[in-house]
Scaffold this active site. Structure first.
Site: not given
Lengths: 456, 325
Positions: A228, A232, A261, A357
């Site tokens: 990740d 964002r 991600h 999730r």
């Protein structure tokens, strides 16, 4: 004699005196007496100020005495007087090289090569300079320290990291990653220490802060970034460039694992694809996507500690060997071990549950216990979930979460953390840190939370 | 040389507040474009911007719009549309057109906002037939009363006024034939928080003194004392946006208290986390499939820092206190 005639004669006299002074200066130059060379070139210039050669020669003398600014000024003056004076371009290029202005130097070498295509020396100098320009771009791209100083410097990255440099880095990183197994195994010696970081999510200035607090990566200061890296945050490109740069510099001591991600779906929605497309092109994003697919999925340290981005598995009985055997060069499937490694979360109750999730599962302390026992491991380290304190210890110390993006999305107010792992005892040592300011730049694909400010 | 300040301090603050109208509109526009809820009219008020909004923002707005609409529709039903609705700080809201399409209009819908915002809204209505046509259909004569800062028709009235100036507000509402005897619903979405506690209290007091049968539905921040709340306040301050009334947003209790102490008989408050869980879950499941949310914690924090608070004064004993989720 007419007035004009007498003027002309005076001028001729001056010029010939100037030439004599120049000869004198040249001789001093040959004798390496640069101070006197400069003195006499200057006197020559007083008599004949429009002589490009005098400026050019004095420029060279200044170079020898390391007065690069003066050298540059003289070279520039020489070219102003005679733009066809090839030596002038050489001098200016050399001055610029000395001043570290490689791009400017490259321009002048280009000119020389264009005007003198058969000049081998010119061509060589051009190629050398070109290499340096690329090298400098690369170094600047991966060295955090200078860039932290000001916003202007960080913008410099965007200019310097031309598409060429980016492609070069990506191609080389892919080379390195394809050679790695899906489960990377490393040994930490007794005296060695590893730093494990969790999600960074494009928070470039917070990444730089980690390097400030914990020193830059090096063979004696190895790092593992647990996925990740992008999405964002506003500076995903800067983050990934930095991490990939270090991977190339210290392949054995700088480790990257894939996060959920580092996938096409997430990048499309959460900013990275948009950022890459805006700063480069769609093709560049394609390349990133391919490179992400080769990121390893888990890392085992001293056969005792297992690190992965998400967590453990939807079914019992998965072994380290199973992880090793995963064919990872793909987007993660909707289920199965590869999906779980990137997506699952621990839960406090025993057993497994459907994940909040909507992908993979939640696994309880008993699942962790069984997995560790079966694979003769001590504990796992994972990331994937934002934690107020930057880290969390669950499952009686057998499942640790570490998250390294402080004040996530400029909203959450959480601390970031990283873990120190010593080869001597493999006991995790936690270090927390808070967010540092960053330029008010919104992520490419969508309005930043800072701009968003909740729901107004 | 005399120098004139172009924008005074309070002008800047007001300007920042007006800008939140655009925030809300673009977010609603984006969410509707993704299919979170239907709104065929918002497109005439705000352009589609190039950037996405994050999924948690879309879900947050879904909760807000659904929650407010649910209570509004319940009020209309309870009063059998024999009522008025006053939307305070309405911005570019499209409720009029929704209610007209669904055939559940109140006797009259009033909207109040800063003159600058109202002027913008009126301009859009004037120049776009999809907006003006439905309006004209509900009006008895051929011409609407339109000037720079107000629009009046039989069923729909838009007024430019400052909510902090009660006497002007009252005058204008009376001028456009508001009937205090009719059950009246007051709505505000992130409006009171921009006024000081004293100013909003005066407004709430005025309502209870003037309207014997009324309901007030307030959507705004709550639980602002924690880290998340503090960061929100700081982020906003950087945008010169001052949450003057944030003290009343400390908790659900403080939100309820402000109504009880300004003449309302009963009040309920729920944070948006709770509201979200009480909305029709089939539709919630549908919208959650529209976009994948990567970090649920973000949505949770967002929902826990907003609330819907609804207060009732029921002289006509219409059972208004039954309205809820």
């Amino acid at each position: 004699m007419t007035d004009y005639g007498s003027e002309k004669m005076a001028e001729e006299e001056r010029n010939s005196s100037a030439e004599k002074l120049k000869e004198k200066a040249n001789n001093h130059f040959k004798d390496k007496d640069y101070e006197n060379a400069i003195k006499y070139y200057s006197e020559a210039l007083e008599l004949n100020p429009s002589n490009a050669i005098y400026y050019s020669n004095r420029s060279l003398a200044y170079l020898r005495t390391e007065c690069y600014g003066y050298a540059l000024a003289d070279a520039t003056r020489a070219l102003e007087l005679d733009k066809n004076y090839i030596k002038g371009y050489y001098r200016r290029a050399t001055s610029n090289m000395a001043l570290g202005k490689f791009k400017a130097a490259l321009k002048d070498y280009e000119t020389v090569v264009r005007v003198r295509p058969n000049d081998k020396d010119a061509k060589m100098k051009y190629q050398e300079c070109n290499k340096i320009v690329k090298q400098k771009a690369f170094e600047r791209a991966i060295a955090g320290d200078e860039l932290k100083r000001s916003v202007v410097d960080s913008l410099d990255i965007e200019n310097m990291s031309s598409a060429m440099v980016m492609v070069e880095i990506l191609v080389q990183v892919k080379e390195v990653l394809t050679k790695l197994p899906s489960l990377v195994e490393i040994t930490l010696q007794e005296t060695e220490k590893l730093t494990i970081c969790g999600d960074t999510h494009g928070q470039y200035y917070d990444l730089l802060n980690i390097f400030e607090l914990n020193s830059l990566p090096s063979p004696t200061n190895p790092y593992l970034f647990n996925g990740d890296f992008v999405d964002r945050g506003s500076f995903s490109v800067e983050v990934i460039l930095t991490l990939f740069g270090f991977k190339l510099l210290y392949p054995e001591h700088f480790h990257l694992l894939r996060g959920n991600h580092e996938t096409d779906n997430m990048n499309q929605m959460y900013g990275f694809e948009g950022e890459v497309k805006a700063k480069y092109s769609s093709q560049m994003f394609q390349l990133f996507s391919e490179v992400f697919q080769w990121l390893p999925l888990a890392q085992c340290i001293n056969n005792k500690v297992l690190v992965m981005h998400g967590g453990l598995f939807s079914e019992d009985g998965v072994t380290l060997d199973d992880i090793r055997k995963i064919d990872r060069n793909r987007q993660p499937p909707d289920s199965g071990p590869m999906c779980d490694l990137l997506w699952s979360d621990p839960q406090s109750q025993n057993g497994r549950s459907v994940s909040k999730r909507g992908v993979s599962c939640q696994f309880g302390p008993d699942v962790t216990e069984r997995f560790l026992e079966q694979n003769k491991l001590q504990y796992i380290v994972r990331s994937h979930e934002v934690k107020a304190e930057g880290y969390e210890v669950t499952h009686s110390g057998k499942c640790i979460t570490v998250f390294s993006a402080p004040n996530y999305c400029d909203q959450m107010g959480n601390k970031g953390a990283y873990i120190h792992l010593r080869g001597s005892d493999l006991k995790p040592e936690f270090h927390q840190f808070t967010a540092v300011p960053h330029p008010n730049v919104k992520p490419m694909a969508y309005a930043n939370s800072l701009m968003q400010l909740g729901m107004m | 040389m005399a120098s004139r300040q172009f924008l005074s301090c309070s002008d800047t603050a007001d300007e920042a507040v007006r800008a939140t109208c655009d925030d809300a509109s673009t977010c609603k526009r984006f969410a509707t474009s993704k299919g979170y809820w239907p709104d065929h009219y918002v497109q005439y008020f705000v352009r589609q911007i190039g950037e996405r909004k994050a999924p948690e923002i879309n879900r947050g707005y879904y909760g807000r719009v659904k929650g407010m609409n649910l209570l509004l529709d319940s009020f209309l039903k309870k009063t059998q549309c024999n009522c008025q609705v006053v939307n305070l700080g309405a911005g570019l809201d499209t409720t009029f057109w929704r209610l007209k399409d669904e055939n559940v209009m109140p006797k009259k819908l009033f909207e109040v906002d800063f003159p600058m915002i109202v002027a913008r809204k009126i301009h859009h209505i004037k120049t776009k037939p999809p907006l003006s046509k439905p309006l004209i259909e509900t009006h008895s004569t051929d011409s609407l009363l339109l000037d720079g800062h107000s629009l009046d028709s039989d069923r729909y009235c838009i007024i430019g006024a400052d909510l902090r100036d009660i006497s002007v507000l009252e005058d204008k509402l009376k001028k456009f034939q508001i009937n205090p005897e009719l059950p009246t619903l007051f709505l505000s979405e992130c409006v009171l928080v921009y006024m000081s506690p004293e100013q909003s209290s005066r407004l709430l007091h005025w309502i209870t003194e003037t309207f014997p049968t009324a309901m007030f539905i307030n959507y705004e921040q709550v639980n602002m004392n924690d880290r998340f709340g503090q960061i929100m306040i700081e982020n906003l301050q950087r945008r010169q946006c001052n949450l003057a009334g944030v003290d009343l947003c400390q908790s659900l209790d403080s939100q309820r208290e402000r109504f009880l102490s300004s003449g309302w008989e009963s009040v309920k408050a729920l944070d948006m986390m709770t509201v979200y869980s009480m909305l029709p879950q089939e539709d919630v499941a549908r919208i959650e499939r529209l976009e994948f949310l990567d970090e649920r914690e973000l949505l949770q924090q967002l929902l826990q820092h907003y609330c819907i608070c609804w207060a009732v004064k029921d002289r006509l004993s219409l059972d208004l206190s039954q309205i809820g989720f």
